[in-house]
Design an enzyme around this catalytic site. Structure first.
Site, short mmCIF file in Angstrom:
data_model
loop_
_atom_site.label_atom_id
_atom_site.label_comp_id
_atom_site.label_asym_id
_atom_site.label_seq_id
_atom_site.Cartn_x
_atom_site.Cartn_y
_atom_site.Cartn_z
N ARG A 1 0.83 -1.22 0.00
CA ARG A 1 0.00 0.00 0.00
C ARG A 1 0.86 1.26 0.00
O ARG A 1 0.66 2.17 -0.81
CB ARG A 1 -0.91 0.00 1.23
CG ARG A 1 -1.97 -1.08 1.21
CD ARG A 1 -2.89 -0.90 2.40
NE ARG A 1 -3.88 -1.94 2.48
CZ ARG A 1 -3.73 -3.06 3.21
NH1 ARG A 1 -2.63 -3.26 3.91
NH2 ARG A 1 -4.68 -3.97 3.23
N ILE A 2 1.83 1.33 0.92
CA ILE A 2 2.64 2.55 1.03
C ILE A 2 3.64 2.63 -0.13
O ILE A 2 3.83 3.70 -0.72
CB ILE A 2 3.34 2.61 2.40
CG1 ILE A 2 2.28 2.66 3.52
CG2 ILE A 2 4.26 3.84 2.48
CD1 ILE A 2 2.84 2.48 4.92
N GLU B 1 13.55 1.86 19.73
CA GLU B 1 12.83 3.13 19.88
C GLU B 1 12.22 3.18 21.27
O GLU B 1 11.73 2.15 21.74
CB GLU B 1 11.73 3.27 18.83
CG GLU B 1 12.27 3.35 17.40
CD GLU B 1 11.16 3.51 16.36
OE1 GLU B 1 9.99 3.70 16.74
OE2 GLU B 1 11.47 3.43 15.17
N HIS C 1 10.17 8.62 14.37
CA HIS C 1 9.02 7.79 13.97
C HIS C 1 7.76 8.67 13.77
O HIS C 1 6.76 8.50 14.49
CB HIS C 1 8.75 6.70 15.02
CG HIS C 1 7.95 5.54 14.48
ND1 HIS C 1 8.16 4.24 14.87
CD2 HIS C 1 6.93 5.49 13.58
CE1 HIS C 1 7.30 3.44 14.25
NE2 HIS C 1 6.54 4.19 13.46
N GLY D 1 6.20 9.06 10.75
CA GLY D 1 5.52 8.74 9.49
C GLY D 1 4.00 8.89 9.57
O GLY D 1 3.37 9.36 8.62
N ALA D 2 3.43 8.49 10.68
CA ALA D 2 1.97 8.52 10.80
C ALA D 2 1.50 9.71 11.61
O ALA D 2 0.31 9.84 11.89
CB ALA D 2 1.49 7.24 11.47
P1 NAD Z 1 1.61 -3.71 2.91
O1 NAD Z 1 1.38 -5.00 3.60
O2 NAD Z 1 0.52 -3.11 2.11
O3 NAD Z 1 2.90 -3.82 1.97
C1 NAD Z 1 4.07 -4.48 2.34
C2 NAD Z 1 4.68 -5.04 1.07
O4 NAD Z 1 5.91 -5.67 1.43
C3 NAD Z 1 3.80 -6.12 0.41
O5 NAD Z 1 3.56 -5.80 -0.95
C4 NAD Z 1 4.61 -7.40 0.53
O6 NAD Z 1 4.47 -8.26 -0.57
C5 NAD Z 1 6.02 -6.84 0.63
N1 NAD Z 1 6.96 -7.78 1.25
C6 NAD Z 1 6.75 -8.59 2.32
N2 NAD Z 1 7.86 -9.31 2.57
C7 NAD Z 1 8.78 -8.95 1.64
C8 NAD Z 1 10.11 -9.33 1.38
N3 NAD Z 1 10.73 -10.24 2.12
N4 NAD Z 1 10.76 -8.74 0.35
C9 NAD Z 1 10.15 -7.81 -0.42
N5 NAD Z 1 8.87 -7.42 -0.23
C10 NAD Z 1 8.20 -7.98 0.78
O7 NAD Z 1 2.07 -2.70 4.06
P2 NAD Z 1 2.12 -1.12 3.99
O8 NAD Z 1 0.81 -0.55 4.40
O9 NAD Z 1 2.69 -0.71 2.70
O10 NAD Z 1 3.11 -0.81 5.20
C11 NAD Z 1 4.45 -1.28 5.17
C12 NAD Z 1 5.08 -1.06 6.54
O11 NAD Z 1 5.30 0.32 6.75
C13 NAD Z 1 4.19 -1.46 7.73
O12 NAD Z 1 4.25 -2.84 7.99
C14 NAD Z 1 4.79 -0.65 8.86
O13 NAD Z 1 5.78 -1.40 9.51
C15 NAD Z 1 5.42 0.53 8.16
N6 NAD Z 1 4.75 1.81 8.49
C16 NAD Z 1 5.49 2.78 9.08
C17 NAD Z 1 4.90 3.98 9.39
C18 NAD Z 1 5.68 5.06 10.09
O14 NAD Z 1 5.12 5.77 10.90
N7 NAD Z 1 6.94 5.23 9.81
C19 NAD Z 1 3.55 4.21 9.11
C20 NAD Z 1 2.82 3.20 8.50
C21 NAD Z 1 3.43 1.98 8.19
C1 MLT Z 2 2.33 2.17 11.81
O1 MLT Z 2 2.78 1.04 11.62
O2 MLT Z 2 1.15 2.45 11.61
C2 MLT Z 2 3.30 3.23 12.23
O3 MLT Z 2 4.33 2.73 12.95
C3 MLT Z 2 2.67 4.43 12.79
C4 MLT Z 2 2.37 4.51 14.24
O4 MLT Z 2 1.57 3.75 14.73
O5 MLT Z 2 2.93 5.39 14.88
#
Ligand code: NAD
Ligand code: MLT
Length: 310
Positions: free
Chosen positions: A150-151, A260, A278, A280-281
């Site tokens: 998604r991201i 963290e 951290h 991002g959200a």
């Molecule tokens: P998602 O599940 O939609 O996408 C993750 C992608 O990673 C999938 O397409 C999956 O196929 C791929 N993947 C899984 N294992 C893999 C591997 N070994 N090699 C390559 N690709 C692989 O998740 P998303 O919504 O895109 O979010 C991703 C991550 O971002 C979350 O799990 C979370 O940890 C992180 N996140 C961080 C913040 C922040 O505040 N910094 C905010 C939101 C999410």
């Molecule tokens: C998340 O995975 O959604 C992020 O880490 C954002 C958060 O909860 O602060």
């Protein structure tokens, strides 16, 4: 008795208002372990973000717990199998903050490319140093997206508007889906060798932890800039320090860390590393969406209703 909803981290006020109509809403600092263990013993629902470790000890301390809600995406801080084995439902808000996270990755990438954060800090110290902060354009560059979920997709769509060439590594995505997005799927090694910028968008799992480590950083195109706004440890921090020191990596933008909270790290010593605690959200919109989504799910779960995907 009114069910107890225990909120262990900051939650949007709009979500707290929704919950307070029907439940006994209590607050605890989820990073204060003894306080968490005591408070969770009376909870019917527990709401967390990413800082609270909801492990077996916490879940077992909560006899009446019916639902654990993660106000965000990543579930790596919740021991889902333990919860499931005890009949505790786990819900999250998988789309609530994806735009914010993608935008944060782009903010870090541009800041690394143009030295925005370090030039700003220098000027505020009274240093007017234009030549020291000559940057690079992103137009025409190859951007490697690791994890096209998604991201990763939102990040890629936005980077396409900058006139970049997009490649991605994600073994679980169909090449046709990537092609639709104008992204070429490649192996990890090819991505490492070709990318001028790499941005990581993976969940933290045993398979992804350390995915970009010493061996991988030895393969990168010299001068690559790396962004991690997903989870600490996906890019090995020690290996990154070495690669930055040797100049193989020209800069990094990091929103997340293996431990963290963190207030000191060898990574903080590099002028070409931009860091954030951290965030991002951490936008008004994402927090509202995450809070309201989990408030709705918690309400349904405690009322014994079906909980649809948030
Ligand atoms: P998602 O599940 O939609 O996408 C993750 C992608 O990673 C999938 O397409 C999956 O196929 C791929 N993947 C899984 N294992 C893999 C591997 N070994 N090699 C390559 N690709 C692989 O998740 P998303 O919504 O895109 O979010 C991703 C991550 O971002 C979350 O799990 C979370 O940890 C992180 N996140 C961080 C913040 C922040 O505040 N910094 C905010 C939101 C999410
Ligand atoms: C998340 O995975 O959604 C992020 O880490 C954002 C958060 O909860 O602060």
């Amino acid at each position: 008795m009114t069910p107890v909803v225990l909120i262990a981290e900051e939650l949007a006020p709009s979500a707290i208002d929704v919950l307070a109509c029907d439940f006994d809403v209590r607050h605890v600092d989820g990073t204060d372990r003894p306080a968490l263990l005591e408070a969770v013993a009376e909870a019917d629902a527990l709401i967390v973000r990413s800082a609270t470790r909801v492990d077996a000890e916490v879940i077992r301390a909560a006899d009446g717990l019916k639902v654990i809600a993660r106000a965000g995406v990543g579930l790596d801080n919740v021991e889902v199998p333990v919860a499931t084995a005890r009949g505790v439902m786990v819900v999250n808000a998988p789309t609530s903050n994806i735009v914010s996270a993608a935008e944060q990755a782009i903010a870090l990438l541009l800041s690394v490319a143009r030295h925005t954060a370090s030039a700003s800090a220098a000027l505020k110290r009274g240093e007017w140093k234009r030549s020291r902060y000559t940057g690079v354009e992103v137009q025409g560059k190859t951007v490697g997206v690791v994890g096209l979920g998604r991201i990763g997709v939102l990040f890629a769509q936005r980077m396409a508007a900058f006139g970049t060439r997009l490649i991605a590594y994600d073994p679980y995505i169909q090449p046709a889906r990537a092609a639709q997005l104008g992204v070429r799927l490649v192996g990890l090694e090819e991505l490492l060798r070709e990318s001028d910028f790499i941005s990581v968008h993976l969940p933290r799992t045993p398979e992804t932890f350390g995915l970009i480590g010493e061996k991988e950083l030895a393969l990168v195109k010299p001068g690559v800039r790396i962004v991690n706004a997903a989870r600490g440890g996906l890019v090995d921090e020690e290996a990154l320090v070495v690669a930055l020191r040797e100049g193989r990596v020209a800069g990094a933008g990091l929103d997340v860390f293996v431990t963290e909270p963190i207030t000191d790290s060898p990574l903080f010593g590099f002028d070409n590393v931009v860091v954030a605690p951290h965030l991002g959200a951490s936008t008004v919109e994402a927090q509202d969406k995450a809070g309201l989504a989990v408030a709705r799910s918690v309400k349904l779960a405690l009322q014994g209703e079906f909980v649809p995907d948030a």
